[in-house]
Design a protein around this motif. Sequence first.
Motif, mmCIF file in Angstrom:
data_model
loop_
_atom_site.group_PDB
_atom_site.id
_atom_site.type_symbol
_atom_site.label_atom_id
_atom_site.label_comp_id
_atom_site.label_asym_id
_atom_site.label_seq_id
_atom_site.Cartn_x
_atom_site.Cartn_y
_atom_site.Cartn_z
ATOM 1 N N GLN A 8 40.007 -47.932 -2.593
ATOM 2 C CA GLN A 8 38.904 -47.742 -1.682
ATOM 3 C C GLN A 8 39.325 -48.342 -0.279
ATOM 4 O O GLN A 8 38.980 -47.659 0.705
ATOM 5 C CB GLN A 8 37.622 -48.694 -1.876
ATOM 6 C CG GLN A 8 36.790 -48.323 -3.116
ATOM 7 C CD GLN A 8 35.705 -49.164 -3.814
ATOM 8 O OE1 GLN A 8 36.012 -50.318 -3.596
ATOM 9 N NE2 GLN A 8 34.497 -48.664 -4.045
ATOM 10 N N ARG A 9 40.007 -49.525 -0.188
ATOM 11 C CA ARG A 9 40.465 -50.116 1.121
ATOM 12 C C ARG A 9 41.489 -49.110 1.649
ATOM 13 O O ARG A 9 41.380 -49.001 3.039
ATOM 14 C CB ARG A 9 41.161 -51.534 0.761
ATOM 15 C CG ARG A 9 41.518 -52.173 2.036
ATOM 16 C CD ARG A 9 42.159 -53.406 1.615
ATOM 17 N NE ARG A 9 42.582 -54.397 2.578
ATOM 18 C CZ ARG A 9 42.041 -55.089 3.248
ATOM 19 N NH1 ARG A 9 40.738 -55.688 2.799
ATOM 20 N NH2 ARG A 9 42.668 -55.753 4.439
ATOM 21 N N ASN A 10 42.438 -48.730 0.850
ATOM 22 C CA ASN A 10 43.467 -47.563 1.406
ATOM 23 C C ASN A 10 42.647 -46.290 2.169
ATOM 24 O O ASN A 10 43.289 -45.559 2.799
ATOM 25 C CB ASN A 10 44.498 -47.162 0.416
ATOM 26 C CG ASN A 10 45.404 -48.327 -0.051
ATOM 27 O OD1 ASN A 10 45.418 -49.465 0.766
ATOM 28 N ND2 ASN A 10 45.745 -48.045 -0.954
ATOM 29 N N HIS A 11 41.583 -46.010 1.631
ATOM 30 C CA HIS A 11 40.915 -44.840 2.194
ATOM 31 C C HIS A 11 40.034 -45.181 3.239
ATOM 32 O O HIS A 11 39.374 -44.210 3.869
ATOM 33 C CB HIS A 11 40.175 -44.035 0.992
ATOM 34 C CG HIS A 11 41.021 -43.387 0.132
ATOM 35 N ND1 HIS A 11 41.646 -44.013 -1.009
ATOM 36 C CD2 HIS A 11 41.283 -42.098 0.191
ATOM 37 C CE1 HIS A 11 42.464 -43.152 -1.445
ATOM 38 N NE2 HIS A 11 42.354 -42.070 -0.827
ATOM 39 N N LEU A 12 39.899 -46.236 3.683
ATOM 40 C CA LEU A 12 38.994 -46.567 4.915
ATOM 41 C C LEU A 12 39.732 -46.326 5.969
ATOM 42 O O LEU A 12 40.809 -46.379 6.250
ATOM 43 C CB LEU A 12 38.982 -48.104 5.015
ATOM 44 C CG LEU A 12 37.792 -48.826 4.148
ATOM 45 C CD1 LEU A 12 37.608 -50.289 4.168
ATOM 46 C CD2 LEU A 12 36.523 -48.106 4.179
ATOM 47 N N ASP A 13 38.857 -45.731 7.159
ATOM 48 C CA ASP A 13 39.479 -45.337 8.406
ATOM 49 C C ASP A 13 39.884 -46.632 9.210
ATOM 50 O O ASP A 13 39.297 -47.636 8.694
ATOM 51 C CB ASP A 13 38.494 -44.604 9.361
ATOM 52 C CG ASP A 13 38.273 -43.213 8.717
ATOM 53 O OD1 ASP A 13 38.916 -42.557 8.098
ATOM 54 O OD2 ASP A 13 36.944 -42.833 8.923
ATOM 55 N N GLU A 14 40.661 -46.430 10.056
ATOM 56 C CA GLU A 14 41.223 -47.705 10.686
ATOM 57 C C GLU A 14 39.865 -48.212 11.528
ATOM 58 O O GLU A 14 39.915 -49.645 11.648
ATOM 59 C CB GLU A 14 42.497 -47.408 11.652
ATOM 60 C CG GLU A 14 43.664 -46.975 10.929
ATOM 61 C CD GLU A 14 44.732 -47.107 12.073
ATOM 62 O OE1 GLU A 14 44.451 -47.104 13.191
ATOM 63 O OE2 GLU A 14 45.774 -46.934 11.532
#
Length: 81
Positions: A8-14
């Motif tokens: 989930q964290r890796n797929h968050l936008d910057e």
Amino acid sequence: MAELSTDQRNHLDEDKFAFPKQRKEPLENASHVRNAVARFNQVKDVTDKERDEAWHRIQRAARKFDVQLDEKSWHELKAKK
């Protein structure tokens, strides 16, 4: 706090992070906002400009998730150490 999985964290936008370049301190809910404030001074190797920008993102997220911030500036966090 609502934990984010690594995926989930890796797929968050910057733009969902207080410190997007470092991908530090996600701002996905009220708990994350409070955590970002608590850990703000623990983020290393960032400039004052990056801290200013991160603080503005935290303030926006705080308004969005109805989190009361006692501090007007991240500089006030340094004084609380």
